[in-house]
Design a protein around this motif. Structure first.
Motif, PDB file in Angstrom:
ATOM      1  N   LEU A 179       0.749  -1.205  -0.068  1.00  0.00           N
ATOM      2  CA  LEU A 179      -0.062   0.012   0.152  1.00  0.00           C
ATOM      3  C   LEU A 179       0.832   1.110  -0.049  1.00  0.00           C
ATOM      4  O   LEU A 179       1.804   1.575   1.004  1.00  0.00           O
ATOM      5  CB  LEU A 179      -0.999  -0.050   1.238  1.00  0.00           C
ATOM      6  N   TYR A 233      -6.034   0.080   5.635  1.00  0.00           N
ATOM      7  CA  TYR A 233      -7.160   0.369   4.437  1.00  0.00           C
ATOM      8  C   TYR A 233      -8.321  -0.242   4.403  1.00  0.00           C
ATOM      9  O   TYR A 233      -8.499  -1.212   5.172  1.00  0.00           O
ATOM     10  CB  TYR A 233      -6.342  -0.553   3.206  1.00  0.00           C
ATOM     11  N   HIS A 246     -12.210   5.469  -0.344  1.00  0.00           N
ATOM     12  CA  HIS A 246     -10.770   4.611   0.049  1.00  0.00           C
ATOM     13  C   HIS A 246     -10.122   5.360   1.050  1.00  0.00           C
ATOM     14  O   HIS A 246     -10.043   6.722   1.122  1.00  0.00           O
ATOM     15  CB  HIS A 246      -9.694   4.646  -1.174  1.00  0.00           C
ATOM     16  N   GLU A 290      -6.591   5.055   3.184  1.00  0.00           N
ATOM     17  CA  GLU A 290      -5.161   4.486   2.850  1.00  0.00           C
ATOM     18  C   GLU A 290      -4.193   5.116   4.181  1.00  0.00           C
ATOM     19  O   GLU A 290      -3.947   6.356   4.035  1.00  0.00           O
ATOM     20  CB  GLU A 290      -4.500   4.629   1.686  1.00  0.00           C
TER      21      GLU A 290
END
Length: 245
Positions: free
Chosen positions: A167, A205, A236, A238
């Motif tokens: 990631l 995540y 999303h 992250e």
């Protein structure tokens, strides 16, 4: 004399069995380290949030921080961790407090309360394919199309335990995925929801993508064509940094 010795041996065996039965569980075997929780812990995420309407996406980008602020005991005597969520448009801006969550972590599960709604985020021990009801303590019901349902509630499950996850250029060597939704139908709905936790770090995540496509129910004769996004929400979160104050 022999009977007395035999009785002592039997009693010793029973005591040893009881001690073995009630000994504390091994934290590593249970998976507790996938959700570390201490005062001062913080994590910062880049967030991309997209709202779809009539096949047009409205995108917002910002940063989100979750910080474990304090602890307190509730009416049941459970230790609660107060987590403050703050947001900012971009790095360098001042954080603005957005909301408050609480988390209770026990030997059996992790329960997060947000907006007065409880969610069972994890259950222990963590095992591949293990299922549980994430909405066991709230009024949320499963979507009509949900494939894994128990008593009207959608089932969460573990997947990919112990595998590495890449990631933002960082490889996390030991992670676990929690699957919330996994339904694909190009002519009606898309539902992909999951969270990924890294060992000794926590949530790295969070992915949410629920789309309603052009269909006979919500748009007569589906005049826009298959694949047209009537409405939906894609998000999303992250992880970009984490630490402890």
């Amino acid at each position: 004399m022999r009977r007395a010795l035999l009785l002592l041996v039997v009693l010793a065996g029973l005591v040893a069995a009881c001690e073995d039965k009630y000994k504390d569980p091994d934290p590593k075997a249970m998976g507790y380290d996938y959700y570390p929780l201490e005062e001062g812990d913080w994590r910062i995420y880049n967030v991309t949030d997209i709202r779809y309407m009539s096949n047009v996406g409205d995108t917002t980008r910002f940063q989100l921080r979750e910080r474990v602020d304090t602890t307190f005991l509730d009416q049941t005597g459970a230790l609660n961790y107060k987590i403050i969520r703050s947001v900012r448009d971009e790095e360098g801006d001042e954080w603005v407090d957005d909301s408050v969550m609480t988390v209770v972590k026990t030997e059996l599960n992790v329960i997060l309360t947000k907006n007065n709604t409880k969610y069972v985020k994890l259950v222990f021990p963590i095992k591949e394919g293990k299922e549980w009801v994430g909405d066991a303590y709230n009024n949320n019901l499963a979507f009509d199309y949900a494939e894994k349902v128990r008593n009207g509630k959608e089932l969460y499950s573990f997947s990919n335990i112990g595998v590495s996850y890449d990631l933002n250029g960082i490889s996390y060597p030991n992670t676990v995925e929690v699957i919330h939704g996994d339904y694909h139908s190009d002519d009606v709905n898309l539902d992909e929801r999951k969270e990924v936790y890294a060992k000794d770090i926590g949530l790295i995540y969070r992915y949410h993508n629920v789309i309603v496509f052009c269909n006979q129910t919500e748009s007569k004769d589906c005049v826009y064509g298959i694949g047209f996004k009537l409405h939906g929400h894609e998000r999303h979160e992250e992880l970009i940094s984490h630490g402890k104050e």
